[in-house]
Design a protein around this motif. Structure first.
Motif, PDB file in Angstrom:
ATOM      1  N   GLY A   1     -26.999 -62.536  48.058  1.00  0.00           N
ATOM      2  CA  GLY A   1     -26.866 -63.795  47.349  1.00  0.00           C
ATOM      3  C   GLY A   1     -26.194 -64.869  48.170  1.00  0.00           C
ATOM      4  O   GLY A   1     -25.060 -65.255  47.912  1.00  0.00           O
ATOM      5  N   ALA A   2     -26.873 -65.358  49.221  1.00  0.00           N
ATOM      6  CA  ALA A   2     -26.321 -66.434  50.043  1.00  0.00           C
ATOM      7  C   ALA A   2     -26.466 -67.736  49.272  1.00  0.00           C
ATOM      8  O   ALA A   2     -27.518 -68.379  49.289  1.00  0.00           O
ATOM      9  CB  ALA A   2     -27.041 -66.498  51.383  1.00  0.00           C
TER      10      ALA A   2
ATOM     11  N   ALA B   1     -31.739 -54.352  57.083  1.00  0.00           N
ATOM     12  CA  ALA B   1     -32.806 -55.353  57.178  1.00  0.00           C
ATOM     13  C   ALA B   1     -33.375 -55.513  58.582  1.00  0.00           C
ATOM     14  O   ALA B   1     -34.526 -55.912  58.755  1.00  0.00           O
ATOM     15  CB  ALA B   1     -32.290 -56.706  56.681  1.00  0.00           C
ATOM     16  N   LEU B   2     -32.584 -55.236  59.615  1.00  0.00           N
ATOM     17  CA  LEU B   2     -33.029 -55.431  60.990  1.00  0.00           C
ATOM     18  C   LEU B   2     -33.884 -54.247  61.427  1.00  0.00           C
ATOM     19  O   LEU B   2     -33.431 -53.092  61.396  1.00  0.00           O
ATOM     20  CB  LEU B   2     -31.826 -55.596  61.915  1.00  0.00           C
ATOM     21  N   THR B   3     -35.126 -54.512  61.848  1.00  0.00           N
ATOM     22  CA  THR B   3     -36.047 -53.454  62.271  1.00  0.00           C
ATOM     23  C   THR B   3     -36.643 -53.791  63.633  1.00  0.00           C
ATOM     24  O   THR B   3     -36.780 -54.968  63.993  1.00  0.00           O
ATOM     25  CB  THR B   3     -37.187 -53.273  61.257  1.00  0.00           C
ATOM     26  N   LEU B   4     -37.021 -52.743  64.360  1.00  0.00           N
ATOM     27  CA  LEU B   4     -37.613 -52.948  65.682  1.00  0.00           C
ATOM     28  C   LEU B   4     -39.057 -53.411  65.594  1.00  0.00           C
ATOM     29  O   LEU B   4     -39.545 -54.101  66.495  1.00  0.00           O
ATOM     30  CB  LEU B   4     -37.530 -51.654  66.498  1.00  0.00           C
TER      31      LEU B   4
ATOM     32  N   ARG C   1     -39.280 -68.216  45.229  1.00  0.00           N
ATOM     33  CA  ARG C   1     -38.222 -68.722  44.360  1.00  0.00           C
ATOM     34  C   ARG C   1     -37.003 -67.804  44.498  1.00  0.00           C
ATOM     35  O   ARG C   1     -37.135 -66.579  44.483  1.00  0.00           O
ATOM     36  CB  ARG C   1     -38.640 -68.716  42.885  1.00  0.00           C
ATOM     37  N   ASP C   2     -35.817 -68.381  44.626  1.00  0.00           N
ATOM     38  CA  ASP C   2     -34.586 -67.595  44.594  1.00  0.00           C
ATOM     39  C   ASP C   2     -33.420 -68.528  44.241  1.00  0.00           C
ATOM     40  O   ASP C   2     -32.787 -69.112  45.123  1.00  0.00           O
ATOM     41  CB  ASP C   2     -34.327 -66.900  45.926  1.00  0.00           C
TER      42      ASP C   2
ATOM     43  N   VAL D   1     -35.896 -60.267  54.771  1.00  0.00           N
ATOM     44  CA  VAL D   1     -35.117 -61.167  53.924  1.00  0.00           C
ATOM     45  C   VAL D   1     -35.682 -61.084  52.505  1.00  0.00           C
ATOM     46  O   VAL D   1     -36.894 -61.256  52.304  1.00  0.00           O
ATOM     47  CB  VAL D   1     -35.192 -62.619  54.434  1.00  0.00           C
ATOM     48  N   ARG D   2     -34.815 -60.802  51.541  1.00  0.00           N
ATOM     49  CA  ARG D   2     -35.284 -60.747  50.157  1.00  0.00           C
ATOM     50  C   ARG D   2     -35.129 -62.132  49.528  1.00  0.00           C
ATOM     51  O   ARG D   2     -34.036 -62.681  49.449  1.00  0.00           O
ATOM     52  CB  ARG D   2     -34.517 -59.712  49.353  1.00  0.00           C
ATOM     53  N   VAL D   3     -36.278 -62.677  49.101  1.00  0.00           N
ATOM     54  CA  VAL D   3     -36.334 -63.983  48.466  1.00  0.00           C
ATOM     55  C   VAL D   3     -36.772 -63.745  47.026  1.00  0.00           C
ATOM     56  O   VAL D   3     -37.933 -63.435  46.751  1.00  0.00           O
ATOM     57  CB  VAL D   3     -37.327 -64.917  49.184  1.00  0.00           C
ATOM     58  N   GLY D   4     -35.818 -63.853  46.092  1.00  0.00           N
ATOM     59  CA  GLY D   4     -36.115 -63.501  44.708  1.00  0.00           C
ATOM     60  C   GLY D   4     -36.436 -62.018  44.647  1.00  0.00           C
ATOM     61  O   GLY D   4     -35.658 -61.181  45.106  1.00  0.00           O
TER      62      GLY D   4
END
Length: 385
Positions: A121-122, A94-97, A83-84, A45-48
Motif C-alpha cells: 500500500g504505497a 516480487a523481484l524475479t530473474l 485501478r488502485d 507490482v500488484r495494482v489493485g
C-alpha cells in the motif's frame, strides 16, 4: 563468494500521487554490493487485484569506485483498466530473474528477496487509469555544442531536446521554431529518447545565419506540422513550453559566415567476431568514424588497421543516415593474427585520392587524436594459417 543482498528499494518520489493511463511507475532496487545484469529481470507490482510486471529499464546507478550497478530501475506503464486507490503493493518475492541473471563481479548470484524493504500500500503511488494524463513539457535543453567552442558555423547542427512529464510518441514531422538572430528557423523532429519522454529536434546552420547573443526558443515554438505528439495511450500533448522557453542561450551563438571544419569526435568498432572469441578469415571488421558535423565522402578513403604487426586497409563503404559518420570495412585474411585486439592510430584515416568534406565544402580534419584505439580487447583476430 557471497551473494549481493537487496539493501533498499522504493518508488521514485518525483512521480505523481495518482498515476494515470500512460504514466510510468518507476521502482529502484538497491544492492549492498555492485551487481552485473543480463537478460530481462522483472519486478512484480500488484495494482489493485492485478499483478503487473515492471521491466528492468536497462538503467540504474553505477558504483563510482567499483564496476557494476548499485541499483536497478524497473518501469511499468499504467493501463486504462488499472485501478488502485490504496496505492501499489510490492511483495517480498516480487523481484524475479525472468530468465536473466543478477550477479556480483565474482559471479555470485544475488539474493532476490526484498524482505524488510517490501511495501504494502504505497499511499503516494495510487493508480487510476480511467483517464489519460496529458503530457506536458517538463524541461527544454540544447545538447549540441559549437565544435570550435565559440559559435555554430555553417553546416553544423543545433540539437534541442524537449522532455515531457510522461512518455510520448511522435508521428510525422513536428517542428521546433528557433529564433536565430531575429530570423525564424525550423528544427525538425529527429528522434525520441530511450526512455520515451523526450523528443530531439535538429537544425543545420546556414551560411547567412548570425546570432551573437545565442539562439532563442519561444513558448509557442513547438508545432505539429501535420504530425502528432501523444502519450502512449493517445492523449494529445500540451505543446506550450511555458517557463521552459529559452531567451538568448548565451552558450549557443551562431556565425554561419564561415564553414565548419569537420573534426573526428568519436571512433568505434560496430562488428563483433561471429564466434564471440576472435575474427576468423573471411569475416568483416567494421569501423565507424563520427565527425562533429555532417560530411560527404567521395572516391575511396581508407582507414589503416594495425592487425598484429601488419597494416591492413579498411575501405570506405557507406555514410550514416545522419550524415556525420563514415563506415570502413576490412575482410580478415588468412594469416592475420592479433591476440590483443586491433589498433587504429591517430593518422589512420587517409583520403587515398578521394575526399571528406563538410556539406559546405570545408575539408575535414582527418586526425583521430584522442579517439585513436590501442588494442581493442573485444576485437582480437585469428585468421588461421
Amino acid at each position: 563468494m557471497s551473494p549481493a543482498e537487496v539493501a533498499s528499494f522504493g518508488t521514485y518520489a518525483n512521480t505523481p500521487r495518482v498515476h494515470r493511463a500512460g504514466e510510468e511507475i518507476r521502482v529502484s532496487v538497491s544492492f549492498a554490493d555492485p551487481v552485473e545484469v543480463s537478460g530481462a529481470p522483472a519486478l512484480q507490482v500488484r495494482v489493485g487485484n492485478r499483478s503487473r510486471r515492471a521491466a528492468w529499464s536497462g538503467n540504474g546507478s553505477r558504483s563510482v569506485c567499483e564496476a557494476g550497478y548499485k541499483s536497478l530501475e524497473f518501469h511499468y506503464v499504467v493501463r486504462a483498466e488499472d485501478r488502485d486507490p490504496d496505492g501499489i503493493h510490492i511483495a517480498a518475492d516480487a523481484l524475479t530473474l525472468n530468465g536473466g541473471s543478477i550477479q556480483t563481479a565474482d559471479g555470485a548470484g544475488s539474493t532476490l528477496v526484498l524482505g524488510g524493504p517490501a511495501t504494502g500500500g504505497a499511499a503516494n503511488h495510487k493508480v487510476d487509469g480511467s483517464t489519460a494524463t496529458v503530457p506536458r513539457v517538463g524541461r527544454v535543453g540544447i545538447s549540441s555544442r559549437p565544435s570550435d567552442g565559440t559559435a555554430y558555423r555553417a553546416g553544423e547542427r543545433i540539437t534541442v531536446w524537449v522532455r515531457f512529464t510522461s512518455r510520448v510518441r511522435a508521428t510525422g514531422s513536428p517542428q521546433l521554431t528557433l529564433d536565430v538572430g531575429g530570423q525564424t528557423r525550423r528544427a525538425s523532429y529527429s528522434s525520441r529518447s530511450r526512455d520515451g519522454d523526450a523528443l530531439f529536434f535538429q537544425y543545420e546552420v546556414q551560411s547567412e545565419d548570425m546570432d551573437a547573443d545565442g539562439i532563442g526558443i519561444a513558448a509557442g515554438a513547438l508545432t505539429l506540422n501535420g504530425g502528432s505528439i501523444r502519450s502512449v495511450v493517445g492523449a494529445d500533448a500540451d505543446l506550450n513550453l511555458g517557463a521552459h522557453a529559452i531567451t538568448n542561450a548565451a552558450d549557443h551563438p551562431v556565425d554561419g559566415s564561415t564553414a565548419t571544419v569537420p573534426r573526428v569526435s568519436r571512433v568505434g568498432i560496430s562488428s563483433s567476431p561471429s564466434n564471440g572469441t576472435a575474427y576468423r578469415a573471411g569475416e568483416t571488421i567494421t569501423v565507424w568514424v563520427r565527425f562533429t558535423s555532417r560530411i560527404r565522402a567521395t572516391g575511396s578513403p581508407r582507414l589503416a588497421l594495425n592487425v598484429g604487426s601488419r597494416t591492413r586497409r579498411a575501405s570506405y563503404s557507406s555514410r550514416s543516415r545522419d550524415g556525420d559518420a563514415l563506415f570502413f570495412r576490412y575482410r580478415v585474411q588468412a594469416g592475420d593474427m592479433d591476440t590483443n585486439g586491433i589498433s587504429i592510430a591517430t593518422n589512420a584515416l587517409t583520403l587515398n585520392g578521394g575526399s571528406i568534406r563538410s556539406e559546405d565544402g570545408a575539408d575535414a580534419d582527418l586526425d583521430l587524436g584522442a579517439h585513436a584505439i590501442t588494442n581493442a580487447a573485444d576485437h582480437p583476430v585469428d585468421g588461421g594459417g
